[in-house]
Design an enzyme around this catalytic site. Structure first.
Site, PDB file in Angstrom:
ATOM      1  N   GLN A 106       0.837  -1.200   0.000  1.00 50.44           N
ATOM      2  CA  GLN A 106       0.000   0.000   0.000  1.00 50.44           C
ATOM      3  C   GLN A 106       0.871   1.248   0.000  1.00 50.44           C
ATOM      4  OE1 GLN A 106      -2.847   0.149   3.296  1.00 50.44           O
ATOM      5  NE2 GLN A 106      -2.423   2.302   3.543  1.00 50.44           N
ATOM      6  N   SER A 111       0.731   6.540   2.745  1.00 49.40           N
ATOM      7  CA  SER A 111       1.351   7.536   3.635  1.00 49.40           C
ATOM      8  C   SER A 111       2.575   8.178   3.009  1.00 49.40           C
ATOM      9  CB  SER A 111       1.779   6.864   4.935  1.00 49.40           C
ATOM     10  OG  SER A 111       0.659   6.484   5.678  1.00 49.40           O
ATOM     11  N   SER A 115       4.652  -1.658   4.308  1.00 51.73           N
ATOM     12  CA  SER A 115       5.070  -3.014   4.653  1.00 51.73           C
ATOM     13  C   SER A 115       5.009  -3.868   3.396  1.00 51.73           C
ATOM     14  CB  SER A 115       4.186  -3.593   5.763  1.00 51.73           C
ATOM     15  OG  SER A 115       2.842  -3.545   5.388  1.00 51.73           O
ATOM     16  N   GLU A 123      -9.487  -1.736   6.371  1.00 48.94           N
ATOM     17  CA  GLU A 123      -8.367  -1.964   7.273  1.00 48.94           C
ATOM     18  C   GLU A 123      -8.837  -1.995   8.709  1.00 48.94           C
ATOM     19  OE1 GLU A 123      -5.420   1.124   7.203  1.00 48.94           O
ATOM     20  OE2 GLU A 123      -3.917  -0.163   8.099  1.00 48.94           O
ATOM     21  N   GLU A 133      -5.660   9.171  17.825  1.00 52.30           N
ATOM     22  CA  GLU A 133      -6.245  10.510  17.823  1.00 52.30           C
ATOM     23  C   GLU A 133      -7.241  10.663  16.658  1.00 52.30           C
ATOM     24  OE1 GLU A 133      -2.896   9.916  18.185  1.00 52.30           O
ATOM     25  OE2 GLU A 133      -3.019  10.209  20.354  1.00 52.30           O
TER      26      GLU A 133
END
Lengths: 368, 397, 368, 397
Positions: free
Chosen positions: D117, D120, D152, D235, D367
């Site tokens: 993936q 990010s 990953s 996810e 958060e």
């Protein structure tokens, strides 16, 4: 361990809706608050409506014995709603604890209690954990009972007391009409489940169970398992009321509920309540199914939901700000109920200590 | 004189000895004694001469009070006038005219005149600058209308410090003015506000056409926000910590533990010890804060101290009820009374538990204090504000 | 209890500034990080600069004996700075623990250790609490020592080991040159205070103290009292670095440090650190003054600051987000140091249990 | 057929029995067997026919896998392709063209092609919509440049799901497009990213003039935000709880407690029991969530579950080190390696403690999850946003 249904059935949802409507009509915060000032005019009519009119006094009693033939799952839903309304009715003490004992004994009093015509209470301190030492009065050869039992819940509303009494080598259970006892109401932290001190002075008892300790412990364990659902109901009221208030309340030109620090605390509270729901449902389902895991399920639920309800009520007070501290606003009723519920039927600390025994996580060395 | 400047404690001792030599507390009437003590500059050690002080370091105040106590002198019953002594007096000293200081400070200190605080409103709690109570100028007077809340001692107070809105067309912080309000005015209506404990420790105060002479305005018109903040900073610093180990609530819980072995449980033991350590550290933190203040290093640590105090009092009282078990289910009395002072130790554990919930709300909520620390101490960005620069009148409420 | 100064003196502030400058120059995060990969080239020159050039090895040694004649207060400030830099030097083990023992014994080794020329370490597991059972090797009639001591801090940097050994009825302390022992470095959670296993096989010892247990306990208690200041230094680095990062880091078009939920957590952390400062200063001051309250002060400080430093490091990692988890960014060094410090010289749980004894809050019934 | 509709479990059993009757796992080659199983609709029970499924309720998946395991059949090694199975596959199913589903799903499920993936970035963590990796159209292809992080399996992956910015002049959420990226492209540079444990479980991926055919675009141009959110929701739901009491980390700590009486201490006992209860409640919460999902009542409770999981894994591993004391001060190995999978149980307690810190960061920080719960579940107001409607290009970074 995995087969129990942790959701609400349609029947349970219907029961909830019916009871919630009734409580919204009859059990207003102002009327509940009045019991703290000694005005208990709400209690008797509300209990009649719940116990007799809705038939909930006989929820756990088989239909053949005049009851509704429902299970602990439905009783849990009732307690959720009673907690949510902070309702001052002796459902837990009469329709759960006393009823389970009478059922166990096959006692003749059962139909009257199941119909709501009579109300009963087990004379034991409300703080007693299911696995703790049991208080018992003295008895003589003529079944006359003598002794004091402090902090009994449901005694003030009862017409029959079920009194544990010590015999030669065991604990027996006797039925005593309240008229034969002295029942002194106690100023209580939670006046919606007001306690009383019961004094017996050679009161004539009627034997209900000769070897009553297992039945008493089972009834207390059931009560602890189900009190978790009341604690869940208290928690839900606190979260929902606080969220609604904070959407309206403005400070610094914005709804207070938009401030991120409060949002995160409410998110954590929501997370806790979803967890409490799983724990409370599992305890109720295990009780209803007669599952062998009940002792673990009950202690897990009582420990977790007991702490969570206190947190929920404390957060409700704090996040309301000053208004939450006032007598006029109902939040205080829930803090008192939550804190008293935490102490009732064994504190979370006592239940966790009991879990240590049940799941082999004691302080003692193996074999010690 | 160089010696005296380097030895303020000695100077103070000499002043007290000289005063006591001519004023015998055993024979003098209490109020005369207190007035004379004020006039001798032995009331507030750090206040200037002429206003009850000697201009000595504030850290000497405990010494001063101890010297008088040791001499058997009457005190000014400070617990009955907490707002007056802790908040009104330093604010009047800082912002008052000569006439105001002359008129108000002495009877305040002697306890002849009790003060209360008319700041909070139902719509202005954490957002104090949002006060809606209006003061309209009428010649030499102001006419005040509005509702205040959370007023302690309002039923015993002779005067109040008051914040009111004098110009709604200015932004919220700019339109406020600070007044000294006579509580004997017929337009002042004090109603007890019952709270969670059953008591009415606070009041609601309804103000209807209350008339305040302009001479009782404290600070400039429109300067109320600055003056009020000075008052609130005094409030937060005043919440000190105990000097002696195990004083306060932790001592009560520790005593219960020691006296009731039958209530003990390993989990509660672990929780008690953790809180005992935290209470001891809070005590040390308070000492350190006072040492800083004595050196003239005041900081915003008072906010941190108050945060800790509120958290500990709540956790300790909650633990105490769990420890008590059955006894924790019982309560002393729900009857509504109006207490003169807050007294945690004189009530049962249930009362303490409920009353402690207010510790994180009164005098600045813990949430507001965290904002203050984050923004003023750590320098983190302020919250986005929509209400700061628009006329107060236009804000949604 | 109230007279001890809990602030920093000007002398202490100067000492801090000097040491901080030196560490900023020599002790870079990259060099510290390298010790985890076995590159310890930082250690010896850094220790020489701190111990000998700045003269801190002899901080606690009277001037007459070749030291700086300072007190535990200054040693605490040194440890704050060493914690803040996560510096891999044996100050605590040699300049505090071993030095106190040598001082107690009036041992001839002292001047060399005080000058930084020699480095010493007490051969005891780093995890040992001051009040715990002490590990001791065996000894024979010729003062030859045999045994294994695991997880010894400072041994890898030392040239002399101070080894507790059991004699007939007590514990004696012997000096053993490292050349006579087998010192096997251990892969450690905190490689900036790397442990070693020490094996002695009929190693010839020199008697330092015949009845050493009180001195060993006093040295461990001093180390625990002062480790609180190291933990304070770790905490301060974590808070300051996180605040600085969050003022810069932008997400959702705003500096992340402006989000209220994070602001409140940082405010709570600040509150905790101000409290830790008071606890650590009090412990250092009590140690410096020889105050009778030292056992309480040390356990309070080690328990409180130990937990606080872990919280500070955990919050630093979390609030940094992904970057905090990387090897490249130094935050991980502080988490490892904080967690290892928490376990060193008695965990917070062990110190709180000890406090229960000291302040009469035990589980036992009175008189039991 | 009414019977079959009311008995999907029975229907599934019959399908499996029929398949196994003609495909003997003992004699068939592994890959052939897996491909045949996929083609028989017995891969993902809830996927439609033709794409590895039968359109049966997803709650039956554990039954399906168990039936094959009991028959001694090889599995598709799901731990080696977590991103592919859990995130890429459902997204391709939901948004892919017929050709894309045909091309990618089967080799993904059989494990022939591993996926990773590429979401990010250093500047787009919690604020995923802030991705700066650019994709510029060039005929039938897109040319991609940028840097991704926290990937990953990038070193084993054949394909990646990728979010890139295709129009910087649109507001940030509107200018994103979702691609299926061939990791064999010469412009893809995978570098291990070492983390706190010493390992490099993740990678940084540098994309330099990577060319992606437009046929590998998933969803419309500019529709990347919606597709990416679907992926992320998968996810969060995928992080389920254990079905068996004391599985996972709590079981490891409980075992340490049971096996080492010499390490016990009352405080640690209290903390262990509290966490044991919380872990058991989390297990029940996961069960309840799965029961809801099985009834088609999916909710955002997955976010709450993940919050709890992260908190518990961190508190339990921290406690474990305190329990171990001296042993907790030792670590196994700091050597940098590139593990294939995350394995808490196979490492020492220090590794678990450090690795667990990532649980509240990866896959949505705690958060962000609290924001989601507060806004989407509780309906509380969103944060004031300055970045939502302005062109991405103009935003400060």
């Amino acid at each position: 361990m995995t087969a129990l249904n942790l959701l609400y059935t349609d029947i349970e949802d219907d029961l909830r809706a019916t009871l919630r409507d009734l409580l919204a009509d009859l059990c207003t915060p102002a009327a509940v608050s009045a019991v703290y000032d000694g005005d208990r005019s709400l209690v008797a009519p509300l209990w009649k409506a719940v116990a007799a009119d809705l038939g909930l006094a006989g929820l756990l009693v088989p239909e053949a014995l005049g009851g509704a033939g429902a299970s602990a799952r439905e009783a849990a839903v009732v307690l959720e709603e009673l907690g949510r309304a902070s309702a001052p009715v002796p459902f837990l003490t009469s329709a759960v604890v006393a009823t389970m004992l009478l059922l166990n004994a096959g006692d003749d009093l059962l139909p009257a209690v199941a119909s709501g015509e009579r109300t009963a209470a087990l004379a034991i301190p409300l703080s007693t954990a299911p696995h703790a030492l049991l208080a018992a009065v003295a008895t003589d050869s003529q079944q006359r009972l003598t002794g004091v039992v402090t902090s009994v819940a449901g005694a003030a509303e009862a017409d029959t007391l079920l009194v544990p009494a010590s015999t030669a080598d065991r604990i027996a259970l006797y039925a005593v009409p309240v008229a034969s006892a002295s029942v002194a109401p106690v100023v209580s932290l939670d006046m919606t489940r007001q306690l009383a001190d019961v004094t017996l002075d050679y009161a004539q008892g009627r034997l209900v169970l000769a070897d009553a300790e297992p039945a008493i412990r089972a009834a207390l364990r059931a009560a602890a398992a189900l009190l978790a659902s009341e604690q869940l109901g208290v928690s839900r009221w606190c979260l929902e009321t606080t969220v609604a208030y904070l959407k309206e309340r403005r400070q610094f030109g914005r709804p207070v509920g938009g401030f991120q620090a409060l949002k995160h605390r409410l998110a954590d509270l929501y997370t806790g309540i979803e967890s409490a729901a799983a724990a409370a449902r599992y305890a109720a389902a295990a009780l209803a199914a007669g599952d062998l895991d009940l002792p673990v399920a009950a202690s897990v639920a009582k420990a977790f939901c007991g702490d969570l309800a206190v947190l929920a009520a404390e957060e409700a007070i704090q996040l309301h700000g000053g208004i939450g501290m006032t007598w006029e606003y109902p939040a205080h009723l829930y803090l008192k109920r939550a804190k008293a519920d935490q102490l009732a039927l064994g504190t979370p600390a006592e239940h966790r200590a009991q879990l240590a025994e049940l799941v082999d996580l004691t302080m003692r060395a193996p074999g010690a | 004189m160089a010696l005296a400047q380097n030895d303020p404690a000695g100077e103070l001792r000499r002043h007290v000895a000289a005063f006591l030599a001519t004023h015998d507390p055993a024979t003098m009437e209490r109020l005369s004694f207190l007035r004379a003590r004020y006039d001798a500059g032995l009331a507030w050690v750090a206040f200037p001469s002429g206003h009850g002080g000697l201009g000595l370091p504030g850290a000497l105040q405990p010494d001063l009070d101890r010297l008088f106590a040791e001499a058997g002198a009457p005190d000014n019953n400070p617990r009955a006038n907490i707002i007056g002594l802790g908040m009104a007096a330093p604010t009047i000293l800082a912002f008052g005219t000569a006439e105001q200081k002359e008129r108000y400070l002495r009877p305040l200190w002697t306890g002849e005149e009790i003060w209360c605080q008319l700041f909070s409103e139902p719509g202005a709690g954490s957002d104090l600058a949002n006060v809606a109570t209006r003061a309209v100028r009428d010649g030499d007077e102001w006419v005040v209308n509005g509702q205040k809340v959370w007023t302690s001692s309002a039923h015993t107070a002779r005067f109040a410090i008051l914040v009111a809105r004098t110009d709604p067309d200015l932004p919220k912080h700019a339109g406020l003015t600070y007044f000294l309000c006579d509580m004997a005015d017929p337009g002042v209506d004090v109603r007890p506000l019952r709270q969670i404990t059953g008591e009415a420790e606070f009041n609601e105060v309804f103000l209807t056409d209350v008339r305040i002479p302009d001479a009782q305005r404290l600070g400039p018109e429109g300067g109320g926000w600055k003056v009020a903040n000075a008052t609130l900073n005094n409030e937060r610093v005043a919440i000190g910590a105990a000097a002696v180990r195990e004083s306060g609530i932790v001592g009560l819980v520790a005593s219960t533990w020691r006296e009731h072995p039958e209530l003990r449980n390993t989990e509660l033991h672990a929780r008690l010890l953790k809180l005992w350590v935290e209470a001891e550290v809070a005590r040390l933190t308070g000492q350190r804060l006072r040492q800083k203040l004595a050196l003239g290093q005041p900081g915003p640590e008072g906010s941190a101290m108050k945060l800790t105090f509120a958290r500990l009092s709540q956790q300790l009282t909650g633990l105490e009820l769990e420890l008590l078990g059955e006894e924790g289910l019982r309560y002393s009395d729900w009857t509504m009374v109006q207490p003169e002072t807050v007294d945690f130790a004189g009530h049962d554990a249930g009362y303490r538990y409920l009353r402690a919930k207010g510790n994180s709300i009164e005098g600045g909520t813990s949430e507001i204090l965290r904002n203050i620390i984050a923004e003023r101490v750590l320098g983190l960005p302020a919250e986005p504000r929509v209400d700061k620069h628009r006329p107060w009148r236009e804000l949604a409420r």
